[in-house]
Design a protein around this motif. Sequence first.
Motif, PDB file in Angstrom:
ATOM      1  N   ASP A   1      12.235  66.287  15.678  1.00 40.58           N
ATOM      2  CA  ASP A   1      12.116  66.750  16.951  1.00 40.58           C
ATOM      3  C   ASP A   1      12.131  68.004  17.147  1.00 40.58           C
ATOM      4  O   ASP A   1      13.297  68.547  16.506  1.00 40.58           O
ATOM      5  CB  ASP A   1      12.838  65.739  17.851  1.00 40.58           C
ATOM      6  N   VAL A   2      11.572  68.773  18.117  1.00 37.49           N
ATOM      7  CA  VAL A   2      11.784  70.182  18.000  1.00 37.49           C
ATOM      8  C   VAL A   2      11.953  70.662  19.458  1.00 37.49           C
ATOM      9  O   VAL A   2      11.192  70.061  20.233  1.00 37.49           O
ATOM     10  CB  VAL A   2      10.538  70.929  17.349  1.00 37.49           C
ATOM     11  N   VAL A   3      12.840  71.577  19.702  1.00 38.56           N
ATOM     12  CA  VAL A   3      12.633  72.279  20.914  1.00 38.56           C
ATOM     13  C   VAL A   3      12.472  73.830  20.665  1.00 38.56           C
ATOM     14  O   VAL A   3      13.326  74.300  19.729  1.00 38.56           O
ATOM     15  CB  VAL A   3      14.059  72.153  21.738  1.00 38.56           C
ATOM     16  N   PHE A   4      11.572  74.544  21.374  1.00 39.60           N
ATOM     17  CA  PHE A   4      11.232  75.833  21.272  1.00 39.60           C
ATOM     18  C   PHE A   4      11.653  76.457  22.621  1.00 39.60           C
ATOM     19  O   PHE A   4      11.545  76.119  23.620  1.00 39.60           O
ATOM     20  CB  PHE A   4       9.702  76.062  21.023  1.00 39.60           C
ATOM     21  N   SER A   5      12.191  77.881  22.443  1.00 39.47           N
ATOM     22  CA  SER A   5      12.570  78.478  23.361  1.00 39.47           C
ATOM     23  C   SER A   5      11.248  79.078  24.007  1.00 39.47           C
ATOM     24  O   SER A   5      10.352  79.375  23.268  1.00 39.47           O
ATOM     25  CB  SER A   5      13.654  79.734  23.360  1.00 39.47           C
ATOM     26  N   GLU A   6      11.080  79.445  25.355  1.00 35.42           N
ATOM     27  CA  GLU A   6       9.858  79.759  25.932  1.00 35.42           C
ATOM     28  C   GLU A   6       9.407  81.110  25.303  1.00 35.42           C
ATOM     29  O   GLU A   6       8.312  81.608  24.980  1.00 35.42           O
ATOM     30  CB  GLU A   6       9.632  79.958  27.325  1.00 35.42           C
ATOM     31  N   ASP A   7      10.561  82.137  24.800  1.00 35.81           N
ATOM     32  CA  ASP A   7      10.107  83.245  24.554  1.00 35.81           C
ATOM     33  C   ASP A   7       9.779  83.325  22.917  1.00 35.81           C
ATOM     34  O   ASP A   7       9.697  84.252  22.121  1.00 35.81           O
ATOM     35  CB  ASP A   7      11.034  84.238  24.861  1.00 35.81           C
ATOM     36  N   GLY A   8       9.889  82.327  22.461  1.00 33.47           N
ATOM     37  CA  GLY A   8       9.720  82.072  21.216  1.00 33.47           C
ATOM     38  C   GLY A   8      10.828  82.735  20.202  1.00 33.47           C
ATOM     39  O   GLY A   8      10.672  82.694  18.895  1.00 33.47           O
ATOM     40  N   LYS A   9      11.949  83.016  20.627  1.00 36.04           N
ATOM     41  CA  LYS A   9      12.738  83.763  19.657  1.00 36.04           C
ATOM     42  C   LYS A   9      13.905  82.764  19.317  1.00 36.04           C
ATOM     43  O   LYS A   9      14.721  82.811  18.257  1.00 36.04           O
ATOM     44  CB  LYS A   9      13.796  84.627  20.779  1.00 36.04           C
ATOM     45  N   ALA A  10      13.989  81.346  19.589  1.00 33.93           N
ATOM     46  CA  ALA A  10      14.937  80.469  19.108  1.00 33.93           C
ATOM     47  C   ALA A  10      14.261  78.906  19.010  1.00 33.93           C
ATOM     48  O   ALA A  10      13.287  78.756  19.724  1.00 33.93           O
ATOM     49  CB  ALA A  10      15.992  80.384  19.997  1.00 33.93           C
ATOM     50  N   THR A  11      14.537  78.312  17.820  1.00 31.40           N
ATOM     51  CA  THR A  11      13.845  76.970  17.796  1.00 31.40           C
ATOM     52  C   THR A  11      15.123  76.182  17.299  1.00 31.40           C
ATOM     53  O   THR A  11      15.997  76.529  16.570  1.00 31.40           O
ATOM     54  CB  THR A  11      12.769  76.854  16.803  1.00 31.40           C
ATOM     55  N   TRP A  12      15.045  74.971  17.791  1.00 26.20           N
ATOM     56  CA  TRP A  12      16.144  73.955  17.216  1.00 26.20           C
ATOM     57  C   TRP A  12      15.439  72.559  16.916  1.00 26.20           C
ATOM     58  O   TRP A  12      14.498  72.257  17.382  1.00 26.20           O
ATOM     59  CB  TRP A  12      17.141  73.472  18.361  1.00 26.20           C
ATOM     60  N   GLY A  13      16.262  71.775  15.980  1.00 29.40           N
ATOM     61  CA  GLY A  13      15.389  70.567  15.489  1.00 29.40           C
ATOM     62  C   GLY A  13      16.335  69.445  15.247  1.00 29.40           C
ATOM     63  O   GLY A  13      17.717  69.975  15.075  1.00 29.40           O
ATOM     64  N   LEU A  14      15.965  68.310  15.353  1.00 31.51           N
ATOM     65  CA  LEU A  14      16.511  67.029  14.673  1.00 31.51           C
ATOM     66  C   LEU A  14      15.688  66.348  13.765  1.00 31.51           C
ATOM     67  O   LEU A  14      14.841  65.708  14.129  1.00 31.51           O
ATOM     68  CB  LEU A  14      16.885  66.007  15.910  1.00 31.51           C
ATOM     69  N   LEU A  15      16.064  66.556  12.578  1.00 27.32           N
ATOM     70  CA  LEU A  15      15.544  65.901  11.428  1.00 27.32           C
ATOM     71  C   LEU A  15      16.076  64.455  11.246  1.00 27.32           C
ATOM     72  O   LEU A  15      17.345  64.472  10.945  1.00 27.32           O
ATOM     73  CB  LEU A  15      15.726  66.774   9.893  1.00 27.32           C
ATOM     74  N   SER A  16      15.047  63.592  11.196  1.00 27.31           N
ATOM     75  CA  SER A  16      15.382  62.143  11.115  1.00 27.31           C
ATOM     76  C   SER A  16      15.045  61.460   9.994  1.00 27.31           C
ATOM     77  O   SER A  16      13.851  61.573   9.771  1.00 27.31           O
ATOM     78  CB  SER A  16      15.231  61.283  12.413  1.00 27.31           C
ATOM     79  N   ARG A  17      15.894  60.886   9.119  1.00 28.87           N
ATOM     80  CA  ARG A  17      15.313  60.065   7.937  1.00 28.87           C
ATOM     81  C   ARG A  17      16.059  58.951   7.660  1.00 28.87           C
ATOM     82  O   ARG A  17      17.402  58.859   7.863  1.00 28.87           O
ATOM     83  CB  ARG A  17      15.732  61.116   6.776  1.00 28.87           C
ATOM     84  N   ARG A  18      15.019  58.021   7.496  1.00 36.25           N
ATOM     85  CA  ARG A  18      15.763  56.657   7.336  1.00 36.25           C
ATOM     86  C   ARG A  18      15.710  56.215   5.789  1.00 36.25           C
ATOM     87  O   ARG A  18      14.701  56.407   5.177  1.00 36.25           O
ATOM     88  CB  ARG A  18      15.035  55.356   8.137  1.00 36.25           C
ATOM     89  N   TYR A  19      16.950  55.680   5.319  1.00 36.50           N
ATOM     90  CA  TYR A  19      17.123  55.351   3.920  1.00 36.50           C
ATOM     91  C   TYR A  19      17.479  53.851   4.225  1.00 36.50           C
ATOM     92  O   TYR A  19      18.634  53.497   4.672  1.00 36.50           O
ATOM     93  CB  TYR A  19      18.248  56.067   3.273  1.00 36.50           C
TER      94      TYR A  19
END
Length: 137
Positions: free
Chosen positions: A85-103
């Motif tokens: 899942d990803v969140v982008f700042s509107e100006d494109g200068k920052a991005t954050w994510g949540l990497l999910s992995r199931r084992y």
Amino acid sequence: MKKLPFMALALCLATPAFAQSTQTTADLVNTVKYRHAYQAMTELPDWVTKAAAVSVPTETLKQNGKTYLTGHLCKPHDCGDHQLDVVFSEDGKATWGLLSRRYGKTLYKLPLGEPNAETLAVLTASYHKNNPDDPAK
């Protein structure tokens, strides 16, 4: 007889010093022997870095007077176990994510880009929205 307990105590206290290595973890990681394996461990999968993934249309989110775009990606042919899942700042200068992995039955979530608590909540909400039947919420 009094020397025996004292010597036993001295030996117990000295033993950890003998077992300890002078090489630090960072030293070890930078050796030829371990560098490649360490770098492989810290790499993100290609489906994440190249966005070679199944994805959904982005959505606009307003938070604290700022506008963001949110999105969701997953690994082709294995979406249930590999998601981002990803969140982008509107100006494109920052991005954050949540990497999910199931084992197996265990779900692991790794924040990317150092999101603050509010952004992490948005990422988690995005995961739940895209996985409404997931029992590992």
